[in-house]
Scaffold this active site. Structure first.
Site, short mmCIF file in Angstrom:
data_model
loop_
_atom_site.label_atom_id
_atom_site.label_comp_id
_atom_site.label_asym_id
_atom_site.label_seq_id
_atom_site.Cartn_x
_atom_site.Cartn_y
_atom_site.Cartn_z
CG ASP A 106 -7.96 -35.05 -24.20
OD1 ASP A 106 -7.33 -34.06 -24.61
OD2 ASP A 106 -7.44 -36.06 -23.70
N1 URA Z 1 -4.79 -35.64 -19.68
C1 URA Z 1 -5.39 -36.20 -20.75
O1 URA Z 1 -4.93 -37.20 -21.28
N2 URA Z 1 -6.54 -35.63 -21.21
C2 URA Z 1 -7.11 -34.56 -20.62
O2 URA Z 1 -8.18 -34.10 -21.07
C3 URA Z 1 -6.48 -33.99 -19.50
C4 URA Z 1 -5.31 -34.56 -19.06
#
Ligand code: URA
Length: 244
Positions: A106
């Site tokens: 993310d």
């Molecule tokens: N899980 C999440 O919630 N976000 C990420 O970026 C990676 C794993």
């Protein structure tokens, strides 16, 4: 590896169009062993060849395998919309030669991100059949409790998943810090699992993929490095040496 002229070699390494690479060579900007090579007819065995372009050193690589310590505020998508893309953290030739992130983090997640221009590697690494744990450290809004750890290990139901998802490892690191290892890579998985168990993720870092640990790479946020054979081998390991 078949021999190639310097302009073709440069083109394969991401220095632009064939025409542009020919111009770089003709203008004397490309050196091998410190000497400008301007003859476009010479054929080189590219294996491991070291050269400089505008005095910056490069090594020929058929494919590149990179690790980036992703900072917050960068998107992993190829066409970033709200934040700069992670590819903007790499030198331009890496983008030209088609380097892409392996999977996604993310925009606000930090930590270990692999990138490559080897489609087979990207595909193999991203395959859901690959059961290599990815390890995360999350900061949480509410205190980490034994019940939260137990829920992560037992599995929590996410509303668009057919079955509960469980962490393969989980441990408390501090009052509001939890380490979680997952074998799947579902959308926002760590955040959604913590939310489904009644907590809220306030920061997330990926600290390892298989046996490859971010701290062993010694990368500051925003820095990247090439991965060589020993590190690529570690990606296959289960990394069962603890979650942090
Ligand atoms: N899980 C999440 O919630 N976000 C990420 O970026 C990676 C794993």
């Amino acid at each position: 590896m078949s021999r190639m002229t310097l302009d073709r070699l440069l083109q394969s390494q991401g220095f632009g169009t064939r025409r542009h690479c020919q111009q770089l060579v003709a203008d004397g900007h490309v050196r091998i062993d410190g000497t400008p090579v301007t003859d476009l007819r010479i054929q080189f065995d590219p294996t491991g060849i070291e050269f400089t372009v505008f005095e910056e050193p490069w090594v020929y690589r058929e494919h590149v395998y990179l690790a980036l310590n992703k900072p917050a505020g960068y998107e992993c998508s190829r066409r970033p919309s709200h934040h700069p893309g992670v590819l903007s953290l790499l030198p331009e030739p890496m983008r030209w030669r088609g380097v892409q992130p392996v999977g996604r983090l993310d925009h606000d997640t930090t930590g270990l991100l692999l990138l490559s221009d080897d489609g087979r590697f990207i595909h193999a690494q991203s395959s859901p059949r690959r059961k290599v744990p990815k390890r995360y450290v999350a900061s949480t809004h509410d205190a980490v409790t034994p019940e939260l750890v137990a829920a992560m290990l037992a599995g929590v139901q996410l509303h668009d998943e057919p079955a509960p998802l469980a962490a393969v490892q989980c441990e408390t690191l501090g009052p509001n810090r939890i380490a979680i290892a997952l074998e799947q890579g579902k959308y926002h998985q760590v955040k959604r699992m913590l939310a489904a168990a009644g907590n809220h993720c306030t920061a997330l870092e990926r600290v390892a993929i298989g046996g490859l640990r971010l701290d062993a790479l010694d990368l500051r946020e925003g820095d990247w490095c090439h991965l060589a054979e020993p590190e690529l081998g570690m990606l296959l390991a289960d990394g069962s040496g603890g979650t942090r």
